[in-house]
Design a protein around this motif. Structure first.
Motif, PDB file in Angstrom:
ATOM      1  N   GLU A  25     -11.593   1.321  -3.555  1.00 12.96           N
ATOM      2  CA  GLU A  25     -10.674   2.216  -2.922  1.00 12.96           C
ATOM      3  C   GLU A  25     -11.197   3.721  -3.616  1.00 12.96           C
ATOM      4  O   GLU A  25     -11.864   3.783  -4.792  1.00 12.96           O
ATOM      5  CB  GLU A  25      -9.248   1.536  -4.444  1.00 12.96           C
ATOM      6  N   GLN A  65      -5.102   6.426  -8.056  1.00 15.66           N
ATOM      7  CA  GLN A  65      -5.440   7.008  -6.921  1.00 15.66           C
ATOM      8  C   GLN A  65      -4.096   7.041  -6.044  1.00 15.66           C
ATOM      9  O   GLN A  65      -2.819   6.883  -6.763  1.00 15.66           O
ATOM     10  CB  GLN A  65      -5.531   6.114  -6.364  1.00 15.66           C
ATOM     11  N   PRO A  66      -4.278   8.458  -5.264  1.00 18.55           N
ATOM     12  CA  PRO A  66      -2.576   9.026  -4.601  1.00 18.55           C
ATOM     13  C   PRO A  66      -1.637   7.671  -4.678  1.00 18.55           C
ATOM     14  O   PRO A  66      -2.100   6.809  -3.339  1.00 18.55           O
ATOM     15  CB  PRO A  66      -3.239   9.679  -3.025  1.00 18.55           C
ATOM     16  N   ALA A  67      -0.389   7.897  -4.899  1.00 20.35           N
ATOM     17  CA  ALA A  67       0.611   6.578  -3.823  1.00 20.35           C
ATOM     18  C   ALA A  67       0.630   6.790  -2.900  1.00 20.35           C
ATOM     19  O   ALA A  67       0.920   7.853  -2.311  1.00 20.35           O
ATOM     20  CB  ALA A  67       1.519   6.418  -5.515  1.00 20.35           C
ATOM     21  N   GLU A  68       1.378   5.521  -2.250  1.00 18.72           N
ATOM     22  CA  GLU A  68       1.883   6.591  -0.855  1.00 18.72           C
ATOM     23  C   GLU A  68       3.197   6.676  -0.846  1.00 18.72           C
ATOM     24  O   GLU A  68       4.003   7.911  -0.339  1.00 18.72           O
ATOM     25  CB  GLU A  68       1.781   5.119   0.367  1.00 18.72           C
ATOM     26  N   GLY A  69       4.062   5.451  -1.698  1.00 18.38           N
ATOM     27  CA  GLY A  69       5.100   6.143  -2.098  1.00 18.38           C
ATOM     28  C   GLY A  69       5.501   6.959  -3.517  1.00 18.38           C
ATOM     29  O   GLY A  69       5.293   7.176  -3.725  1.00 18.38           O
ATOM     30  N   ARG A  70       6.223   5.794  -4.169  1.00 15.99           N
ATOM     31  CA  ARG A  70       6.228   6.195  -5.546  1.00 15.99           C
ATOM     32  C   ARG A  70       5.251   5.908  -6.487  1.00 15.99           C
ATOM     33  O   ARG A  70       4.455   4.759  -6.096  1.00 15.99           O
ATOM     34  CB  ARG A  70       7.344   5.629  -6.042  1.00 15.99           C
ATOM     35  N   HIS A  72       3.065   4.106  -9.111  1.00 20.24           N
ATOM     36  CA  HIS A  72       3.247   2.555 -10.091  1.00 20.24           C
ATOM     37  C   HIS A  72       2.089   2.436 -11.191  1.00 20.24           C
ATOM     38  O   HIS A  72       1.579   3.278 -11.178  1.00 20.24           O
ATOM     39  CB  HIS A  72       3.296   1.536  -9.355  1.00 20.24           C
ATOM     40  N   ASP A 111      -0.757   6.249  -8.187  1.00 16.93           N
ATOM     41  CA  ASP A 111      -0.589   4.677  -8.682  1.00 16.93           C
ATOM     42  C   ASP A 111      -1.657   4.533 -10.063  1.00 16.93           C
ATOM     43  O   ASP A 111      -3.141   4.565  -9.879  1.00 16.93           O
ATOM     44  CB  ASP A 111      -1.378   3.474  -7.790  1.00 16.93           C
TER      45      ASP A 111
END
Ligand code: PMV
Length: 334
Positions: A25, A65-70, A72, A111
């Motif tokens: 990832e 890693q960059p989160a898609e939304g908020r 986690h 995340d």
């Protein structure tokens, strides 16, 4: 100096690792290890030197890693949105915020996963190691390269949230993978003359570093002469110990450790569970044994004569009630 090696005797079965993320990832990984203080805890808070050793059987890996939304968080203590992480994770959250601010991305959503085998609150540097791994991962995920001093300052920011005015010993040693001499905020390698095999036994009682540091400060106010004398003796023991480690004089190292335990107990940071395991270690053939870290619980560090006697010592400490036992070998020139 060669790198130390470690052999777990009885890994703590109560520890579970959270797994999240993989090398495939995008993002970045940070790592740090556990440490044990060979001599000098508490005295370092008052400017005396200390020696610490890595405990390579125990460590932390964090991934960001960059989160898609908020963003986690996935860790043993909590899985969920970072914004809802509980108060007991405030040290980790301080580390994340400090790293994002340093990278110039204070609002970035990441995340983050944390896998740790270091038992928390046992004097093995868990909080500093988790902070170090998380900071390295967050900075990496933001594409920010920090120099050593910036990394140290960021870990110290999180450590201040953990216990007030940390000496910096933990922040330095969780990233050092060899025995180190710590003095006035800086570390240097320690030369090791012969292999030193240590056994670490967990009392199962939570160490209370913040309380222990406060207790020493209070005692120093009320009885400055006695406390300064004990701190001076701990400083002198650490200085002598450095040359004993370099010549590989195991008997002298053991006796300095046992004396340090007496002095630390006199400073009010002992605990009956620690004394019990120190006595069991001595009866089991350890050349010396002491509490390690903040005290009032946590772990005992014993010096074994050699690898074979370390295994026997570990069994003996388990029979004496230790919640977990590990060995760690600091390899010497001979
Ligand atoms: O209990 P630990 O692993 O956080 O170690 C604390 C060491 C102290 O000397 C007691 C405090 C310090 O800031 O160095």
């Amino acid at each position: 100096m060669t790198a130390p090696t470690d052999v777990p005797i009885a890994p703590d079965a109560r520890l579970h690792v959270a797994t999240h993320g993989s090398a495939a990832e995008p993002g970045a990984t940070g790592r740090a290890g556990a440490k044990a203080i060979l001599l000098g805890e508490h005295a370092v808070v008052y400017g005396r030197p200390a020696i610490a050793i890595p405990v390579n059987a125990l460590g932390v890996e964090a991934h960001a890693q960059p989160a898609e939304g908020r963003g986690h968080l996935a860790s043993t203590l909590f899985h969920g949105p970072i914004a809802r992480a509980p108060e007991r994770l405030h040290v980790t959250l301080t580390a994340v915020r400090a790293a994002l601010a340093a990278a110039g991305r204070p609002g970035a959503a990441l995340d983050i996963s944390i896998d740790s085998s270091i038992p928390a609150e046992r004097g093995l540097g868990s909080s500093a190691a988790v902070s170090a791994a998380v900071i390295e991962a967050v900075l990496g995920a933001c594409g920010f390269a920090a120099d050593d001093e910036t990394m140290h300052e960021l870990i110290q920011t999180a450590e201040r949230a953990a216990h007030g005015a940390p000496s910096g010993l933990d922040a330095r040693t969780v990233r050092a993978r060899a025995a180190v001499w710590f003095d006035q905020g800086r570390i240097e390698p320690v030369s090791v003359g012969r292999d030193l095999v240590f056994v670490i036994a967990d009392t199962g009682v939570r160490g209370r570093t913040r309380e222990a540091v406060a207790a020493v400060a209070q005692r120093r106010e009320s009885d400055p002469r006695a406390v300064e004398a004990a701190l001076d003796e701990l400083g002198a023991l650490a200085t002598d110990l450095r040359s004993d480690v370099s010549t590989g004089d195991r008997e002298a190292i053991g006796s300095a450790m046992s004396r340090a335990h007496v002095l630390l107990t006199g400073l009010g940071v002992g605990d009956p569970a620690l004394d019990h395991l120190v006595q069991a270690a001595t009866a089991g053939g350890a050349l010396g044994a002491k509490l390690t870290g903040g005290g009032r619980g946590g772990c005992v560090l014993g010096l074994a004569r050699d690898a074979a006697s370390a295994a026997e010592l570990g069994d003996r400490l388990t029979r004496a009630g230790a919640a977990a036992v590990w060995t760690t070998t600091v390899e010497g020139a001979a």
